[in-house]
Structure formats: C-alpha cells, structure tokens
Design an enzyme around this catalytic site. Structure first.
Site, PDB file in Angstrom:
ATOM      1  N   PHE A 122       0.864  -1.190   0.000  1.00 41.92           N
ATOM      2  CA  PHE A 122       0.000   0.000   0.000  1.00 41.92           C
ATOM      3  C   PHE A 122       0.896   1.234   0.000  1.00 41.92           C
ATOM      4  O   PHE A 122       1.699   1.409   0.929  1.00 41.92           O
ATOM      5  CB  PHE A 122      -0.860  -0.066   1.263  1.00 41.92           C
ATOM      6  CG  PHE A 122      -1.784   1.080   1.526  1.00 41.92           C
ATOM      7  CD1 PHE A 122      -3.016   1.162   0.896  1.00 41.92           C
ATOM      8  CD2 PHE A 122      -1.462   2.061   2.464  1.00 41.92           C
ATOM      9  CE1 PHE A 122      -3.905   2.193   1.181  1.00 41.92           C
ATOM     10  CE2 PHE A 122      -2.351   3.094   2.753  1.00 41.92           C
ATOM     11  CZ  PHE A 122      -3.574   3.161   2.109  1.00 41.92           C
ATOM     12  N   THR A 125       1.923   7.196   1.761  1.00 36.80           N
ATOM     13  CA  THR A 125       2.818   8.197   2.358  1.00 36.80           C
ATOM     14  C   THR A 125       3.887   8.685   1.373  1.00 36.80           C
ATOM     15  O   THR A 125       4.379   7.924   0.545  1.00 36.80           O
ATOM     16  CB  THR A 125       3.497   7.576   3.595  1.00 36.80           C
ATOM     17  OG1 THR A 125       2.479   7.194   4.504  1.00 36.80           O
ATOM     18  CG2 THR A 125       4.440   8.546   4.284  1.00 36.80           C
ATOM     19  N   GLU A 126       4.235   9.958   1.513  1.00 39.19           N
ATOM     20  CA  GLU A 126       5.278  10.578   0.679  1.00 39.19           C
ATOM     21  C   GLU A 126       6.209  11.393   1.570  1.00 39.19           C
ATOM     22  O   GLU A 126       5.861  11.676   2.728  1.00 39.19           O
ATOM     23  CB  GLU A 126       4.630  11.508  -0.353  1.00 39.19           C
ATOM     24  CG  GLU A 126       3.721  10.761  -1.319  1.00 39.19           C
ATOM     25  CD  GLU A 126       3.134  11.674  -2.385  1.00 39.19           C
ATOM     26  OE1 GLU A 126       3.369  12.901  -2.330  1.00 39.19           O
ATOM     27  OE2 GLU A 126       2.450  11.128  -3.264  1.00 39.19           O
ATOM     28  N   THR A 157       5.694  -0.302   3.395  1.00 35.10           N
ATOM     29  CA  THR A 157       5.863  -1.640   3.964  1.00 35.10           C
ATOM     30  C   THR A 157       5.736  -2.696   2.878  1.00 35.10           C
ATOM     31  O   THR A 157       4.799  -2.671   2.086  1.00 35.10           O
ATOM     32  CB  THR A 157       4.802  -1.888   5.060  1.00 35.10           C
ATOM     33  OG1 THR A 157       4.949  -0.885   6.053  1.00 35.10           O
ATOM     34  CG2 THR A 157       4.965  -3.269   5.690  1.00 35.10           C
ATOM     35  N   GLN A 341      10.862  -2.633  32.937  1.00 34.48           N
ATOM     36  CA  GLN A 341      11.095  -2.250  34.333  1.00 34.48           C
ATOM     37  C   GLN A 341      11.106  -3.476  35.251  1.00 34.48           C
ATOM     38  O   GLN A 341      11.959  -3.594  36.139  1.00 34.48           O
ATOM     39  CB  GLN A 341       9.982  -1.267  34.771  1.00 34.48           C
ATOM     40  CG  GLN A 341      10.323  -0.460  35.997  1.00 34.48           C
ATOM     41  CD  GLN A 341      11.464   0.531  35.733  1.00 34.48           C
ATOM     42  OE1 GLN A 341      11.789   0.842  34.584  1.00 34.48           O
ATOM     43  NE2 GLN A 341      12.097   0.984  36.799  1.00 34.48           N
ATOM     44  N   HIS A 343      11.875  -6.468  34.407  1.00 35.42           N
ATOM     45  CA  HIS A 343      13.103  -7.221  34.124  1.00 35.42           C
ATOM     46  C   HIS A 343      14.361  -6.520  34.664  1.00 35.42           C
ATOM     47  O   HIS A 343      15.451  -7.101  34.636  1.00 35.42           O
ATOM     48  CB  HIS A 343      13.274  -7.427  32.614  1.00 35.42           C
ATOM     49  CG  HIS A 343      12.430  -8.537  32.038  1.00 35.42           C
ATOM     50  ND1 HIS A 343      11.073  -8.464  31.921  1.00 35.42           N
ATOM     51  CD2 HIS A 343      12.787  -9.760  31.563  1.00 35.42           C
ATOM     52  CE1 HIS A 343      10.609  -9.576  31.373  1.00 35.42           C
ATOM     53  NE2 HIS A 343      11.623 -10.384  31.152  1.00 35.42           N
ATOM     54  N   GLY A 344      14.237  -5.255  35.078  1.00 34.18           N
ATOM     55  CA  GLY A 344      15.420  -4.529  35.555  1.00 34.18           C
ATOM     56  C   GLY A 344      16.456  -4.426  34.434  1.00 34.18           C
ATOM     57  O   GLY A 344      16.100  -4.312  33.255  1.00 34.18           O
ATOM     58  N   GLU A 368      -0.039   3.866  10.147  1.00 35.65           N
ATOM     59  CA  GLU A 368      -1.489   3.867   9.858  1.00 35.65           C
ATOM     60  C   GLU A 368      -2.218   4.942  10.662  1.00 35.65           C
ATOM     61  O   GLU A 368      -3.353   4.763  11.097  1.00 35.65           O
ATOM     62  CB  GLU A 368      -2.087   2.465  10.028  1.00 35.65           C
ATOM     63  CG  GLU A 368      -1.447   1.484   9.043  1.00 35.65           C
ATOM     64  CD  GLU A 368      -2.209   0.201   8.826  1.00 35.65           C
ATOM     65  OE1 GLU A 368      -3.425   0.207   9.018  1.00 35.65           O
ATOM     66  OE2 GLU A 368      -1.561  -0.793   8.445  1.00 35.65           O
ATOM     67  N   THR A 370      -0.956   8.386  13.321  1.00 34.89           N
ATOM     68  CA  THR A 370      -0.392   8.564  14.658  1.00 34.89           C
ATOM     69  C   THR A 370      -1.507   8.679  15.704  1.00 34.89           C
ATOM     70  O   THR A 370      -2.676   8.881  15.364  1.00 34.89           O
ATOM     71  CB  THR A 370       0.433   9.871  14.720  1.00 34.89           C
ATOM     72  OG1 THR A 370      -0.456  10.950  14.394  1.00 34.89           O
ATOM     73  CG2 THR A 370       1.595   9.864  13.741  1.00 34.89           C
TER      74      THR A 370
END
Ligand code: COS
Length: 386
Positions: A122, A125-126, A157, A341, A343-344, A368, A370
C-alpha cells in the site's frame, strides 16, 4: 463474510501452535539475519495465511473482521516481522481491490494475493505527505489510455517484496477529491526502489521508498474504474487496518505480560521471587487491567464493523476504530515499558524478548495514523453537528 465457527476454531489452534512452535523459537534468528527464513514463508503459504481475508471465491479463507482480529492477536504474540510478510496481502495492500475493485480487477489480482504468489503493498505516504495524506505530490497525468505517474512514496511496507502496489496519486485538483488509487505492477518500467530503511524496531519488516519516473499504467488500473475516489478508499482501508493494529497491540501486550510474569516468578532478590513484592505485582496488575480493557474495546468495535457492509464507511465506526487504535497502541507502550522495568537491567539486554518488544511496540503509535491523528478523528466526530 465469515468462516464457519468450527473451521475457524481449527484454524486458530493451528495458528496458535505455529506461533508457539515455529515463530517464537525463530525470533532470535531475525535479530541476526536479514530476512524471515524461507521455510517459514513457505509454511505461511501452505497454511493459507496470505489469503486469510480474501473471500473463498477468490481462493482465500474469507475471515470476518472479528475473526481476523483474533488471528492478529495471536500473531501479535511474536516478532512483528513475521506477520508483516503477509500482513499487507490480508490488509492494506489488497483491501482497496476487495472493497472497491471492478470484477475484472478482483478476478485478476485476488487469487494471486490469496496464494501468496503476489505480494501487494500500500503506497500512500510521501516525503511531504504523512499525516496530511490528502496533499500528495505524486502526479498521474492522463496520456491517451494510460496514466503517467511521477513522484516518490516513502516508508512503504513490503515494497522490497511487492509484485504490485495499490498506490495513491493525484489525478485532479488539490485535496482529497483529486486523489485516485491505482494498481501499479512492480515491474513497470520507471518504477525503482530506494534502499531498505534501517528502523529502531520491527527490523525485518521491510520498508523503503518507491520512486516513480514516468511510470505508465493503463487507465483500467484505477481501482473501481473511477478517478477521484482514492483518498476515501485509502481511509476505508485504513479503518480496517487500524483496528487490526489495535488487535496486534493487544496480542503483543499479552506476550510481554507473560514474559514479565515468568521473570517475576523466577528472578530472586532479597531472598525471594521478585513477584512476591507488591510493587512488582502493581505493575503486573496495571498491565493486565489495561490489556483486558483494550481487547474488550477492540472486540466491541469489530462487532460494529462486521454489522455494516465492508465497502461502506460509517463515521461512528471510524471514530470507534480510532479509539481502539489510540488506546491499544498507547496501552502496549505502557505494558512494554513496565515489562522492561520488571526485568530490571536484563530488560535492556537484547537476549530478553521484552527488549525487542519495547522497540517493536513504538511503531504501533506511528503507522497507519499517529495517536494525534486518532485524537483528531475522534474529536471531529464528537463535535460534528447531530
Ligand atoms: N472512510 C471514508 N471516507 C472518509 C473517511 C473514512 N474513514 N475519512 C474521511 N473520509 C472522507 C471524508 O468524508 C471527506 O469526504 P467529502 O470530501 O466527500 O466530504 C474526504 O474523505 C476528506 O476527508 P477529511 O476532510 O477528513 O480529510 P483531511 O484532509 O482533513 O484528513 C486525516 C483527515 C488527517 C484524518 C487523514 O488525512 C488521515 O487519516 N491522515 C493520516 C494518514 C495515515 O494514516 N497515514 C499512514 C499511511 S499508511 S502506514
């Protein structure tokens, strides 16, 4: 359009097993190699994943929106690059043809889309038209029975894999009414690809520029045969795409939560598993509550989506899609942040899946449309005259 409940159940179990046994173990491969393994792509084709949303009459499986979302939730539980291989075929790359294509366009393209023989991408976007998607600079000038296309499309994509593009270009005056949607075969002379983008996350999701220099396409390649409908067509396609991104976000959040729960049970500090500490439990609880809220919202919007004809747009449904995409993509951002967080220091190290999901999740709030575009759509609809 929907698959019968029993067949859907079987399909869903097959996909769950495929994700668990084939894709999750290959996640690290993606970090070290440039592409998804070819045998995995072959398996995806054999399972019919490229045709999940294409109607059965064109060789697909014909899932409803509600069913597609459940599948995308499962696919969200692994690296985003896997789904992206066929994601444009079942979503934004083919939906324009499916919703608005002529019978000839459907017959020519959809069977190849469904089998995976043709990857469709698809191209909206430009460089100078992102959020302001109606201000396209790509021009399509009529020349006899062809249009001549010139311009550049950005961050497209699957462009490196694509056999054809559904591509929006300006055929008329300025603004949305001047935009038309074309089917452009990738091998057309004058069509070139830029170099593959190096992204923060979703790294094996292939994106690049598509450059058009005097690319000639027959007039018959305008989707639906009517010029000036391209912007609305793109918005309709994006409505369905956005809801699916919300579903993927929920799936990703559920995987991050699973990884976080596992780590909280195994990791010991102060002589006991960190999951015994209430501050860790609070983070897990917030993530669980937000995930359930997001997924409930997505499923509610899907019911409304399936209650209307696929090619007809309903501003109230579009507004709810925006609510779902806004909430679910922001939600997974918070869940990913808590996952790191919990998992540290380990959460910052590449060998733990939460590190990759943290990067992958960041894109969901951008593509798709923002979060700010979603706010705009919701705000406008709320203030529209009754
Ligand atoms: N379905 C069908 N038609 C739609 C629609 C939808 N969801 N949304 C808008 N339209 C129609 C409008 O009804 C209007 O038609 P009329 O001219 O007949 O009234 C036309 O399209 C123009 O709509 P609008 O005036 O809202 O357009 P804007 O230029 O103001 O754009 C935003 C609105 C910003 C919301 C739009 O450009 C957008 O979604 N931008 C983000 C693009 C995006 O997602 N990019 C990512 C690319 S893919 S990775």
């Amino acid at each position: 359009m929907a698959l019968d409940a029993e067949s859907f159940d079987i399909l869903l179990h097959t996909i769950q097993r495929f994700v668990r046994e084939r894709l999750v173990p290959a996640e690290n491969y993606l970090e070290e190699h440039d592409d998804v393994p070819a045998d995995i792509i072959d398996d995806m084709k054999a399972m019919g994943l490229f045709g999940l949303t294409v109607p059965e009459e064109y060789g697909g499986i014909g899932l409803s929106v509600g069913q597609e979302l459940v599948v995308n939730y499962e696919l969200g539980r692994t690296a985003a690059a896997f789904r992206s291989v066929f994601g444009t075929n079942i979503g934004i790359g083919s939906q324009g043809i499916l919703m608005d294509g002529t019978p000839e366009q459907k017959a020519e393209y959809l069977p190849k889309v469904a089998s995976g023989e043709l990857i469709m991408s698809f191209a909206l976007t430009e460089p100078d038209a992102g959020t302001d998607a109606a201000s396209l600079k790509t021009r399509a000038a009529l020349d006899g029975d062809h249009y001549v296309l010139n311009g550049t499309k950005r961050y497209i994509t699957n462009a490196p894999r694509a056999g054809a593009f559904t591509l929006m270009a300006c055929t008329g005056g300025p603004g949305a009414g001047g935009v038309s949607s074309f089917i452009v075969p990738a091998h057309t002379p004058g069509l070139k690809l830029g170099k593959t983008d190096k992204k923060m996350g979703q790294r094996r999701t292939k994106t690049c520029d598509v450059i058009l220099e005097n690319v000639r396409v027959p007039v018959a390649n305008i989707i639906g045969g009517v010029p000036g409908q391209g912007f609305k067509a793109a918005m309709k396609v994006l409505d369905r795409g956005r809801l699916n991104i919300a579903a993927v976000s929920c799936g990703m959040a559920s995987r991050i939560l699973d990884e976080s729960r596992r780590y909280a049970r195994e990791r010991k500090q102060f002589g006991k598993a960190i999951g015994q500490f209430q501050l860790i439990q609070a983070m897990l609880a917030d993530s669980q509550a937000e995930l359930l809220a997001g997924w409930s919202l997505v499923k509610d919007v899907a019911l409304r989506f399936d209650a209307k004809p696929a090619h007809v747009s309903d501003p109230d449904v579009s507004m709810r899609v925006s609510c779902a995409k806004l909430f679910a993509t922001e939600m997974v951002g918070r869940v990913a942040d808590r996952g790191v967080q919990i998992h540290g220091g380990a959460g910052y190290i590449n060998e733990y899946p939460v590190e990759r999901f943290y990067r992958d999740a960041r894109l969901l709030r951008l593509y798709e449309g923002t979060t700010q575009v979603k706010q705009l759509i919701i705000g406008r609809e709320l203030l529209r005259a009754d």
